[in-house]
Design a protein around this motif. Structure first.
Motif, short mmCIF file in Angstrom:
data_model
loop_
_atom_site.label_atom_id
_atom_site.label_comp_id
_atom_site.label_asym_id
_atom_site.label_seq_id
_atom_site.Cartn_x
_atom_site.Cartn_y
_atom_site.Cartn_z
N TYR A 73 0.83 -1.22 0.00
CA TYR A 73 0.00 0.00 0.00
C TYR A 73 0.86 1.27 0.00
CZ TYR A 73 -3.75 3.20 1.20
OH TYR A 73 -4.65 4.22 1.18
N PHE A 74 0.58 2.18 -0.91
CA PHE A 74 1.26 3.48 -0.95
C PHE A 74 0.41 4.42 -1.79
CE2 PHE A 74 3.08 3.42 -5.33
CZ PHE A 74 2.74 2.11 -5.68
N ILE A 75 0.79 5.69 -1.81
CA ILE A 75 0.07 6.68 -2.62
C ILE A 75 0.84 6.88 -3.92
CG2 ILE A 75 -0.58 9.13 -2.70
CD1 ILE A 75 -1.17 8.93 0.30
N TYR A 76 0.14 6.86 -5.04
CA TYR A 76 0.83 6.88 -6.33
C TYR A 76 0.98 8.29 -6.88
CZ TYR A 76 2.70 4.79 -10.54
OH TYR A 76 3.56 4.39 -11.53
N THR A 77 2.20 8.61 -7.29
CA THR A 77 2.42 9.84 -8.05
C THR A 77 3.28 9.51 -9.26
OG1 THR A 77 3.35 12.07 -8.05
CG2 THR A 77 4.40 10.49 -6.59
N PRO A 78 2.89 9.90 -10.46
CA PRO A 78 3.72 9.58 -11.63
C PRO A 78 4.99 10.44 -11.69
CG PRO A 78 1.46 10.13 -12.27
CD PRO A 78 1.63 10.54 -10.85
N PHE A 79 5.06 11.53 -10.92
CA PHE A 79 6.24 12.40 -10.96
C PHE A 79 6.55 12.89 -9.54
CE2 PHE A 79 2.38 14.54 -12.46
CZ PHE A 79 2.17 15.42 -11.42
N SER A 80 7.81 13.29 -9.32
CA SER A 80 8.20 13.74 -7.98
C SER A 80 7.54 15.07 -7.65
CB SER A 80 9.72 13.90 -7.89
OG SER A 80 10.32 12.64 -7.87
N LEU A 81 7.30 15.28 -6.39
CA LEU A 81 6.60 16.49 -5.98
C LEU A 81 7.06 16.95 -4.61
CD1 LEU A 81 4.55 14.86 -4.02
CD2 LEU A 81 3.38 14.45 -6.16
N ILE A 82 6.66 18.18 -4.29
CA ILE A 82 7.06 18.74 -3.00
C ILE A 82 5.94 18.50 -1.99
CG2 ILE A 82 7.55 20.91 -1.80
CD1 ILE A 82 8.89 21.80 -4.44
N PRO A 83 6.24 17.92 -0.82
CA PRO A 83 5.18 17.59 0.12
C PRO A 83 4.61 18.83 0.80
CG PRO A 83 7.28 16.99 1.04
CD PRO A 83 7.56 17.55 -0.32
N SER A 84 3.60 19.41 0.18
CA SER A 84 3.00 20.58 0.82
C SER A 84 1.50 20.40 0.96
CB SER A 84 3.29 21.84 0.01
OG SER A 84 2.83 21.64 -1.31
N ALA A 85 0.91 19.56 0.08
CA ALA A 85 -0.54 19.44 0.09
C ALA A 85 -1.00 18.38 1.08
CB ALA A 85 -1.03 19.06 -1.31
N ALA A 86 -2.08 18.69 1.78
CA ALA A 86 -2.64 17.74 2.76
C ALA A 86 -3.16 16.50 2.05
CB ALA A 86 -3.76 18.41 3.52
N GLN A 197 16.90 2.58 -23.34
CA GLN A 197 15.48 2.93 -23.27
C GLN A 197 15.16 3.54 -21.89
OE1 GLN A 197 13.22 -0.44 -24.73
NE2 GLN A 197 11.28 0.56 -24.26
N PHE A 198 14.30 4.55 -21.88
CA PHE A 198 13.85 5.12 -20.61
C PHE A 198 12.89 4.13 -19.95
CE2 PHE A 198 10.38 7.63 -18.54
CZ PHE A 198 11.10 7.93 -17.38
N VAL A 199 13.12 3.83 -18.67
CA VAL A 199 12.25 2.87 -17.97
C VAL A 199 11.26 3.62 -17.06
CG1 VAL A 199 12.19 0.90 -16.38
CG2 VAL A 199 13.97 1.04 -18.13
N CYS A 200 11.77 4.42 -16.14
CA CYS A 200 10.87 5.16 -15.26
C CYS A 200 11.63 6.22 -14.48
CB CYS A 200 10.14 4.23 -14.28
SG CYS A 200 11.25 3.26 -13.24
N GLU A 201 10.88 7.18 -13.99
CA GLU A 201 11.44 8.15 -13.04
C GLU A 201 11.38 7.51 -11.65
OE1 GLU A 201 9.52 12.01 -13.16
OE2 GLU A 201 10.18 12.51 -11.13
N TYR A 202 12.33 7.84 -10.78
CA TYR A 202 12.20 7.45 -9.38
C TYR A 202 11.40 8.57 -8.72
CZ TYR A 202 13.31 5.40 -4.87
OH TYR A 202 13.20 4.79 -3.64
N ALA A 203 10.08 8.41 -8.71
CA ALA A 203 9.21 9.49 -8.25
C ALA A 203 8.91 9.35 -6.77
CB ALA A 203 7.90 9.48 -9.05
N GLY A 204 8.83 10.47 -6.10
CA GLY A 204 8.51 10.47 -4.67
C GLY A 204 8.42 11.89 -4.18
N GLU A 205 8.58 12.06 -2.88
CA GLU A 205 8.54 13.41 -2.31
C GLU A 205 9.95 13.99 -2.27
OE1 GLU A 205 5.73 13.59 1.33
OE2 GLU A 205 6.46 11.54 1.28
#
Ligand SMILES: C[S@@+](CC[C@H](N)C(=O)[O-])C[C@H]1O[C@@H](n2cnc3c(N)ncnc32)[C@H](O)[C@@H]1O
Length: 332
Positions: A73-86, A197-205
């Motif tokens: 279980y985790f929250i999915y984000t396709p791209f990295s982001l800054i943890p500011s939103a509730a 080939q591009f595989v994926c971004e290491y996305a997270g906070e």
């Protein structure tokens, strides 16, 4: 006799509520009635069928031949982001509708004045494009630190279909998340992936170093008693002199994409990490490319970094010939 209207209302309610629940709450809801149990197992099956919950080009299913855990279980984000939103704390997963709503938070451009290229259509990335970066290639060739790449971005006149945005279209290769005995979940290729080939971004906070240190201490404690598989990476960019000029902390433990299932390999594995900068964004993104041809079914792996192996660290099961037996760990 059962009231069909009441049964319909229960299943409508279950459909609205259950996808928002983490596994322990889902299990508790399932114990309420037979209808709730059926609805909860449908949610579980849909979660297991796609770790990317419809937000990538192909589903990336969980496959577990080891035990009864159907998914992680985790929250999915396709791209990295800054943890500011509730809104980070919850995201529906396992709805009957085919697509989970995507993240609504913005890309981390930090409100910088936008600058980019104004190339004619199809000319981006070549000589004359403000987003092409000859120095990045040079840094890579000299072997000084991690390679980097420049792409067009929000500050450019070109659109999303521009050729020089190959890491901005999410994951376009087929993948699966397989449970292993020693390393927990692991990301595997589900098709042939070609070298480069591009595989994926290491996305997270994206974290400040202070927050990364705080989480490292917490995660180390939980990991040492087997309660967590932390996915907090620290990337250091070096000057040609060898001095560190930038530290980027990306935590995919709670919020991330399929890359959070990629395990470490002391020999560098089959993926090559590259820092990608897009015009108009302050922070570079960590992107993973195939370091060689990868066969269908192969586990994907890369080196988590050059942090010294910590003798008190967690055991490493990468099985490469240069493995010292412990995972690299950050000094907090
Ligand atoms: C990015 S996550 C990878 C996915 C993780 N295996 C899971 O089950 O969620 C990183 C964590 O996986 C585990 N891990 C990664 N590579 C490993 C290795 N070579 N040997 C043992 N454990 C590993 C460690 O617990 C590490 O903190």
């Amino acid at each position: 006799m059962r009231n069909p209207t009441a049964a319909g209302a229960v299943s409508e309610l279950a459909e609205l509520v259950l996808p928002w629940l983490p596994p322990p709450d889902l299990a508790a809801a399932a114990s309420a009635s037979r209808a709730m149990r059926a609805a909860a197992s449908a949610v579980t099956a849909r979660r297991a069928a796609d770790s990317a919950r419809g937000l990538e080009a192909f589903p990336a299913p969980f496959v577990n031949p080891i035990d009864s855990q159907p998914y992680s279980y985790f929250i999915y984000t396709p791209f990295s982001l800054i943890p500011s939103a509730a809104s980070f704390n919850a995201q529906p997963w396992g709805c009957a509708s085919s697509r989970t709503p995507g993240p609504t938070w913005p890309r981390p451009d930090l409100g910088l004045p936008l600058c980019g290229c104004s190339c004619a259509r199809g000319q981006c990335g070549g000589a004359g494009c403000a987003c092409a970066d000859a120095e990045a290639e040079a840094a890579d060739a000299s072997g000084a630190g991690m390679a980097s790449l420049s792409e067009c971005g929000d500050g450019c006149a070109c659109g999303p279909s521009c050729e020089n945005r190959r890491t901005q279209r999410g994951v376009t290769v087929r993948l699966r998340v397989l449970r292993q005995l020693k390393k927990g979940w692991a990301l595997h290729a589900a098709e042939v992936i070609h070298r480069g080939q591009f595989v994926c971004e290491y996305a997270g906070e994206f974290l400040t170093t202070e927050e990364a240190r705080r989480r490292h201490r917490l995660y180390d404690e939980l990991a040492s008693v087997g309660k967590l598989s932390p996915a907090l990476l620290v990337i250091r960019e070096h000057l040609p002199s060898g001095r560190v000029c930038m530290r980027v902390n990306i935590d995919a433990t709670k919020v991330g994409n399929v890359a959070r299932f990629i395990n470490h390999s002391c020999d560098g594995g089959n993926l090559r990490p590259i820092l990608v900068r897009s015009s108009g964004s302050l922070l570079p993104r960590l992107c993973l490319f195939a370091a060689r041809d990868i066969v269908d079914g192969e586990e994907l792996a890369f080196s988590y970094g050059d942090a010294k192996p910590n003798p008190k660290g967690l055991p490493c099961f990468c099985e490469s010939s240069c493995c010292p037996g412990v995972l690299p760990a950050e000094e907090t």
